[in-house]
Each structure stands twice: as C-alpha cells, then as structure tokens.
Design a protein around this motif. Structure first.
Motif, short mmCIF file in Angstrom:
data_model
loop_
_atom_site.label_atom_id
_atom_site.label_comp_id
_atom_site.label_asym_id
_atom_site.label_seq_id
_atom_site.Cartn_x
_atom_site.Cartn_y
_atom_site.Cartn_z
N LYS A 141 0.84 -1.20 0.00
CA LYS A 141 0.00 0.00 0.00
C LYS A 141 0.87 1.25 0.00
CE LYS A 141 -3.74 -0.11 2.33
NZ LYS A 141 -4.76 -0.15 3.42
N GLU A 142 1.91 1.26 0.82
CA GLU A 142 2.79 2.43 0.93
C GLU A 142 3.53 2.70 -0.39
OE1 GLU A 142 7.07 3.28 3.07
OE2 GLU A 142 5.53 2.19 4.22
N ARG A 143 4.04 1.66 -1.02
CA ARG A 143 4.82 1.85 -2.25
C ARG A 143 3.94 2.22 -3.44
NH1 ARG A 143 9.47 -2.94 -1.38
NH2 ARG A 143 10.37 -1.92 0.46
N VAL A 144 2.77 1.61 -3.52
CA VAL A 144 1.85 1.98 -4.60
C VAL A 144 1.39 3.41 -4.43
CG1 VAL A 144 -0.45 1.54 -5.54
CG2 VAL A 144 1.10 -0.37 -5.12
N ALA A 145 1.13 3.84 -3.18
CA ALA A 145 0.73 5.22 -2.93
C ALA A 145 1.82 6.19 -3.34
CB ALA A 145 0.38 5.40 -1.45
N ALA A 146 3.09 5.84 -3.05
CA ALA A 146 4.20 6.71 -3.43
C ALA A 146 4.34 6.79 -4.95
CB ALA A 146 5.50 6.19 -2.81
N LEU A 147 4.12 5.66 -5.63
CA LEU A 147 4.17 5.67 -7.09
C LEU A 147 3.07 6.57 -7.66
CD1 LEU A 147 5.21 4.63 -9.82
CD2 LEU A 147 3.76 2.61 -9.52
N ARG A 148 1.87 6.41 -7.13
CA ARG A 148 0.76 7.24 -7.62
C ARG A 148 1.02 8.73 -7.38
NH1 ARG A 148 -3.67 2.98 -5.31
NH2 ARG A 148 -4.05 1.83 -7.27
N ALA A 149 1.69 9.02 -6.28
CA ALA A 149 1.96 10.43 -5.97
C ALA A 149 2.88 11.08 -7.01
CB ALA A 149 2.59 10.54 -4.58
N SER A 150 3.63 10.24 -7.76
CA SER A 150 4.55 10.79 -8.77
C SER A 150 3.85 11.04 -10.11
CB SER A 150 5.71 9.82 -8.99
OG SER A 150 5.28 8.64 -9.66
N PHE A 151 2.61 10.56 -10.25
CA PHE A 151 1.92 10.65 -11.54
C PHE A 151 1.70 12.09 -11.99
CE2 PHE A 151 -0.47 6.27 -11.47
CZ PHE A 151 0.76 5.63 -11.47
N ALA A 152 1.35 12.96 -11.07
CA ALA A 152 1.03 14.34 -11.45
C ALA A 152 2.23 15.02 -12.10
CB ALA A 152 0.56 15.13 -10.23
N ASP A 153 3.41 14.92 -11.49
CA ASP A 153 4.60 15.55 -12.06
C ASP A 153 4.97 14.92 -13.40
OD1 ASP A 153 4.83 17.27 -9.93
OD2 ASP A 153 6.30 16.05 -8.85
N LEU A 154 4.71 13.64 -13.55
CA LEU A 154 5.04 12.95 -14.80
C LEU A 154 3.95 13.12 -15.86
CD1 LEU A 154 6.42 9.62 -13.25
CD2 LEU A 154 7.77 11.43 -14.32
N GLU A 155 2.83 13.69 -15.46
CA GLU A 155 1.69 13.92 -16.36
C GLU A 155 1.18 12.61 -16.97
OE1 GLU A 155 3.00 16.88 -19.15
OE2 GLU A 155 2.70 18.51 -17.73
N ILE A 156 0.98 11.63 -16.10
CA ILE A 156 0.45 10.33 -16.51
C ILE A 156 -0.69 9.93 -15.57
CG2 ILE A 156 2.61 9.53 -17.54
CD1 ILE A 156 3.12 7.89 -14.99
N ASP A 157 -1.49 8.98 -16.05
CA ASP A 157 -2.59 8.44 -15.25
C ASP A 157 -2.31 7.03 -14.74
OD1 ASP A 157 -4.28 10.72 -15.94
OD2 ASP A 157 -4.46 9.77 -17.92
N ALA A 158 -1.31 6.40 -15.33
CA ALA A 158 -0.99 5.01 -14.98
C ALA A 158 0.45 4.72 -15.34
CB ALA A 158 -1.93 4.05 -15.71
N PHE A 159 0.98 3.62 -14.75
CA PHE A 159 2.37 3.23 -15.03
C PHE A 159 2.43 1.72 -15.10
CE2 PHE A 159 6.81 2.33 -13.56
CZ PHE A 159 7.47 2.92 -14.62
N LEU A 160 3.25 1.23 -16.03
CA LEU A 160 3.39 -0.20 -16.26
C LEU A 160 4.74 -0.67 -15.71
CD1 LEU A 160 1.45 -2.19 -17.62
CD2 LEU A 160 2.77 -1.93 -19.73
N VAL A 161 4.70 -1.75 -14.91
CA VAL A 161 5.92 -2.28 -14.27
C VAL A 161 6.13 -3.71 -14.74
CG1 VAL A 161 7.12 -2.68 -12.09
CG2 VAL A 161 5.38 -0.87 -12.25
N PRO A 162 7.01 -3.93 -15.71
CA PRO A 162 7.25 -5.30 -16.18
C PRO A 162 8.22 -6.05 -15.29
CG PRO A 162 8.58 -3.78 -17.44
CD PRO A 162 7.78 -2.95 -16.48
N ARG A 163 8.20 -7.36 -15.40
CA ARG A 163 9.22 -8.18 -14.73
C ARG A 163 10.58 -8.00 -15.41
NH1 ARG A 163 12.25 -11.22 -11.16
NH2 ARG A 163 13.03 -13.11 -12.14
N ALA A 164 10.56 -7.74 -16.72
CA ALA A 164 11.78 -7.67 -17.52
C ALA A 164 12.68 -6.52 -17.09
CB ALA A 164 11.44 -7.53 -19.00
N ASP A 165 13.97 -6.68 -17.36
CA ASP A 165 14.93 -5.61 -17.11
C ASP A 165 15.29 -4.95 -18.43
OD1 ASP A 165 16.49 -7.49 -18.37
OD2 ASP A 165 18.03 -7.59 -16.82
N GLU A 166 16.37 -4.17 -18.43
CA GLU A 166 16.80 -3.46 -19.63
C GLU A 166 17.29 -4.40 -20.73
OE1 GLU A 166 17.40 -0.68 -16.09
OE2 GLU A 166 17.49 -2.83 -16.51
#
Length: 610
Positions: free
Chosen positions: A15-40
């Motif tokens: 809950k804490e980490r998802v809330a922190a991620l959502r708090a970054s959405f406004a500055d990034l101008e996004i409504d959602a973020f995708l987190v894959p298992r894959a790396d670079e």
C-alpha cells in the motif's frame, strides 16, 4: 549453496509503495504506469537491481507485469503463478490479471479509461510491446508516454548496485565453432540483405556469438552486454571491463573492440546515420530503436541473427549436453536413492533441495566437471505444494514430506558442457490409486512426444496435442506448454523453439527441447514428468513417402515404477518405458560406485508387464 530460501510472507509495504508511485503521476503527467518483470535486457532472470516488480508488489515469479492506475493495481501472471500470486501479494492492494488471455494491452483496450495517459520506461519495453500498447491506447483515445526516468528507481532508495559478474571464455571444445566464424557468418548475412549493421541486444546471443559466459544474473551464465556487428565484420562489444580479466580481454581483443556500455548510444548513433540497422523488436529496448531513428537511421526489424543458430546445436554442443545429462542423471539417482531410503515424514522440502544440490556438487567434483550453478530455483513440492506449478519453497512455506503423498522435484544444473532440466514425481509410501491414474496419463503424454515422428516443417503447435490427448480423454489438462527450448550452458528457457499451442517455429535438427506434460489438482497434488530431448533425422519408415524427424532423449533417470498403472499403457508405451529403463541402467551404472545406490538403480529399472 546456490539457492536461497528467504521468508516471503505477504508484504505489508504494498500500500505504501503503490501510494508513493501514484503520488509521482502528477509531475510525470500520466494516469498510470506499467511495471514489467523484464529488465533493460528483456531477460527472464534479472539482477537484484532490476527486480522492480518484486520490490513494488512482493511477487517473485519469473513472468508478470503490474499496471498501476489511480484507482487500481493489477498484477498480470500466467497459469503457473496464479496460486503463488495470491500467497505473495497484498490482496487489499493488488488484484490478479490474466497475462495470457488478457495481458495489459488487451485489458487497456477493453477497460482503460478514456484518454488514459500510460507511462512506461522505454528501456524496459521492446518495440513489439510498444506497438501493442499504442494500438490499445488508440482504442480508448489514450496516449503512451515515454518517461525520462523510471519513477520506481527514485522511490527505491536502497536499490542494489548493478552486477559485475566475471566473464569467462567458452572454449572451442565446448562451443564447437569459433567466435570469429560466427561473426563472419552474421556479417555475410547482413551484406546479402543490404544491411549496414545489427544491434545485438540479447545477452544470451552475446554469450553465444563471442563464446563467453558471465555471472550477472542468477542461474543463466550470460553477461549483461550488447554489441554492434557491421556488414564488413567489425564487431563492437559493450561490456564493462570490470567484468573481464586479462585473459578474457586478450581473447576479446582478437575478435572485437571492447567498449564501455556508456558508449553504446554514441556508437549506435554514428553507425546508424544514413544506415540500415537490424533490430529484433522482441528483445531490443524501445529506447535504442528510437535512438536509431533519431540518428536518421532506418530501423529494419527482424529476428536476432544468433537466435536460430544458437537454438540449432552443433555436434559438439549436442555431445556436450549428452555428457552433462549422464553426469546429472548419476546425481539424480543418488538423490532419489537417498529420498527413498529416508524415513517418510522426517525431511522437509528445503532439506531435499539442499541434498540434491549437494549431490550434484559432489558428483561434479568426482567427475572433474564441476557444477557451475543450478539452472533455475529448484521446485520441490510435496502434496498440495506440488499442485503449484512453479512453487518455490521458502522458510515460511517449508513442510515435511509426508507418507502417502506425491513429491514433485523439478530441477536443473549448469555445467560447462551443457544445461540440464529434469522433473520427477515420486510417491512417498502408498499413494492413492486416483493419483497413480493421473500419473500414468501424464506419462502417456510424455511417451507420445518421445515416440513422435513428424515431417519437415512441423511446429510446436502441431505436436503439443500429443502430450494432452490422454488427459483430455479423462476430462483434464495442464495450463503450461509441453516443452521449451534449452541452451548450451546458457538459459534453461531458450527460444524460438517450443512445444505449445501457440508455437509456430519450425522444428530443425539439433534443437533441444523439454518434454514435460503434467497434471495439477489445486490444494491436493501435482504431477510432472520431464526429460530433455533433441531433434534428429529419424530412421526411414518402411513404405513411407517422406523423410521424418524424431526426438532423441538426453535425460536418463528412472521414472517411479510404483506409480505406473500398466493396464492404462499400450504395448508400445510399455515397451518404450522398459527400454528407457534398460538404457538408463546401462548408461548410468558405470558412473555410480556406491553399492547401495547401484542396487537401488537396478531395482528402479526393472521391467514392468501388463
């Protein structure tokens, strides 16, 4: 020695980490973020610094992706991980999604809010996935936003450092073909196709092309690196020199120019200018594809030029794999003998896993072919745990292996001459007749693949039903593919060859595959039987019109005879099983010197009859 057994209780930080991620959405101008298992590097196994999905959600499986919106957090997994997901993530924060039937792009197309602005890290998504996301967002009038940084990396304050695993040379005695000849073949193919260069983005292809192996990620011995090879045969390898010692650097200097990874963008821009650059859209980060376009280069999408040659093993690689499997078979026999002679109800899943690793290490030392690593985290599940297809025992879930239940152990090893993967399901004492029946139905599927003959041009989707027919007739099935490709002292899961409903890759002689049908009853028991096989030209069939291919078995280890209901086997199937046990005894007995283990092997391979 090789596998950790950390506590993985349901995380309370979701809950804490998802809330922190959502708090970054406004500055990034996004409504959602995708987190894959894959790396670079788009790998199945990732270094600790790239375990973003696990850090955010607690889910540790090898396949998955999370979609976090302002109101929902969905973790998409396939059928192997449904039970594991429930056990590992906080159900008050995350819901489960279907990675196969409704992956994120389909979910967005069907359920996404109108005008959705989805943010992604362009280094973590390949071009093919980007196109799917863009199309899905188009369906809802949305936009895909390529972020300048990954918001999770700023939130993850104690993120581990990037790995610096040592690089070793894979000698010609194991590789079979010199690296300079592989590079020359790739360059010649580029010239024929009027291509300027290829960007090689898959670390396993890097390892195979340059005949090197690494230690950057768990269980897969490839270095995290990329390369540019041009049509004239010049090769640039972007590999941190902190990973290469004097010997490896001297070796590489003969075949390529070794550069720091930080120089990749600059060099790719220079090569791309007015050039035609081959990229594999399934493994190349979108960020690099865009860089080529910005440098006025033409992106030519096509398969990684090492993918198919890497999958089609040469004679040296096949012989090396066969030798590795004999050694591994001897270790498995010693382990199964120990398990059979240990009083039921006195050992745990973790104890069995540690015993198997110890036996593999000891046998490797005695045969002067050391165990380099396990090829994946051992799946050792008893009773209801065996029904979790990719169960990973932890200190929290560990339990005694009790009499009257099935014990499934799926494990593998990395040796310098080959990669192994084997599953055996054994009965602990007297097992219910219904479980024996399903064991035999699974065995029938494994034998059907082993005996298969198929014409040139056959694909994995053509053969997959053979492994399922016996189960289908009983109103049952299994929710995973029948087989995956396997590397040569590389990834235990290697493409493009597979045996599955969706695999359209043509089978070619020299490809190594697993043969592993199963059956799983949630909360009760699970069964899987797995051998590795390779494709070869089959003997001529009298009266036939076509040359045929078939499978040659690499894995030799007894199958639990006490679980076989012989009345369910045809004469051909029973003959195959008895012949397999004869060959297993003949192949492994010279490698085993302990009297008790030899006696166990003799008894475990006695013939069965109707």
């Amino acid at each position: 020695m090789f596998q950790s057994f950390e506590v993985t209780s349901t995380p309370q930080f979701g809950k804490e980490r998802v809330a922190a991620l959502r708090a970054s959405f406004a500055d990034l101008e996004i409504d959602a973020f995708l987190v894959p298992r894959a790396d670079e590097y788009q790998g199945e196994y990732v270094p600790k610094c790239s375990e973003r999905l696990s850090w955010l959600t607690g889910f540790t499986g090898s396949a998955g992706v999370a979609l976090v919106t302002q109101s929902q957090a969905i973790v998409f997994v396939d059928g192997r991980y449904v039970t594991q997901l429930v056990e590992q993530v906080d159900g008050t924060v995350f819901t489960g999604g279907d990675l196969v039937n409704e992956p994120p792009h389909l979910w967005i197309s069907r359920h996404g809010q109108k005008g959705l602005r989805l943010g992604i890290d362009p280094w973590l998504h390949a071009g093919a996935e980007v196109r799917r996301l863009e199309k899905a967002l188009g369906d809802v009038g949305g936009t895909l936003v390529f972020l300048p940084h990954n918001p999770l990396d700023r939130l993850w304050t104690d993120r581990p450092a990037e790995p610096l695993g040592a690089v070793a040379i894979q000698n010609i005695a194991q590789a079979g073909v010199l690296a300079k000849d592989k590079i020359a073949a790739i360059a010649a193919d580029l010239g024929k196709k009027n291509l300027t260069a290829v960007l090689v983005a898959d670390p396993s292809s890097i390892a195979w092309i340059f005949n090197i192996r690494g230690a950057d990620v768990p269980h897969t011995p490839h270095p995290l690196a990329r390369a540019i090879i041009d049509a004239s045969g010049n090769a640039e390898l972007f590999l941190d020199k902190r990973k290469t010692g004097i010997e490896a650097e001297a070796y590489l200097a003969q075949i390529c120019t070794q550069r720091p990874p930080a120089e990749l963008s600059e060099r790719l821009e220079a090569v791309s200018k007015d050039g035609r650059i081959l990229v594999d859209p399934d493994v190349t980060p979108y960020a690099l594809t865009e860089l080529i376009s910005r440098a006025w280069g033409e992106v030519v999408e096509g398969a990684d030029p090492a993918k198919l040659p890497r999958a089609v093993k040469n004679a040296v690689e096949i012989n090396g794999s066969a030798a590795a499997h004999l050694q591994d078979g001897a270790a498995m026999v010693e382990f199964l003998c120990w398990l059979d002679q240990t009083k039921p109800g006195t050992i745990t899943e973790i104890a069995a896993t540690k015993q198997l690793e110890g036996v593999r290490a000891r046998v490797g030392q005695s045969m002067q072919n050391p165990l380099k690593d396990i090829s994946f985290d051992t799946i050792a599940g008893a009773g209801e745990h065996a029904a979790i297809m990719h169960y990973r025992v932890t200190t929290e879930t560990d339990r005694l292996i009790q009499p009257g239940e099935l014990f499934l152990v799926d494990s593998g090893a990395q040796y310098i001459n080959g990669t192994t993967d084997i599953t055996r399901t054994v009965g602990i004492g007297a097992v219910p007749e219904d479980q024996k029946r399903f064991f035999t139905l699974v065995l029938k599927g494994m034998i059907a693949i082993s005996l298969a003959r198929f014409p040139k041009g056959s694909r994995g989707c053509d053969l997959d039903p053979l492994a399922r027919i016996a189960l289908w007739k009983a109103g049952a099935d299994f929710a995973h593919g029948t087989g995956h490709g396997v590397g040569s002292y590389l990834s235990v899961h290697e493409g493009p060859q597979r045996i599955s409903r969706l695999s359209t890759q043509e089978f070619l002689p020299g490809m190594i595959l697993s043969n592993e049908p199963g059956y799983y009853r949630p909360g009760s028991f699970g069964i899987r039987i797995e051998n590795l096989v390779y494709i070869r030209e089959a003997e001529e069939i009298e009266g036939g019109d076509l040359p045929m291919y078939g499978f040659e078995t690499l894995t030799y280890c007894p199958i639990d005879r006490s679980l076989v209901v012989t009345g369910l086997l045809t004469h051909e199937e029973l003959n195959w099983l008895n012949d397999y046990h004869d060959r297993t005894r003949e192949a492994l007995m010279p490698l085993i010197h302990d009297h008790d283990v030899r006696a166990w092997l003799e008894n475990a391979t006695l013939p069965l009859s109707h």
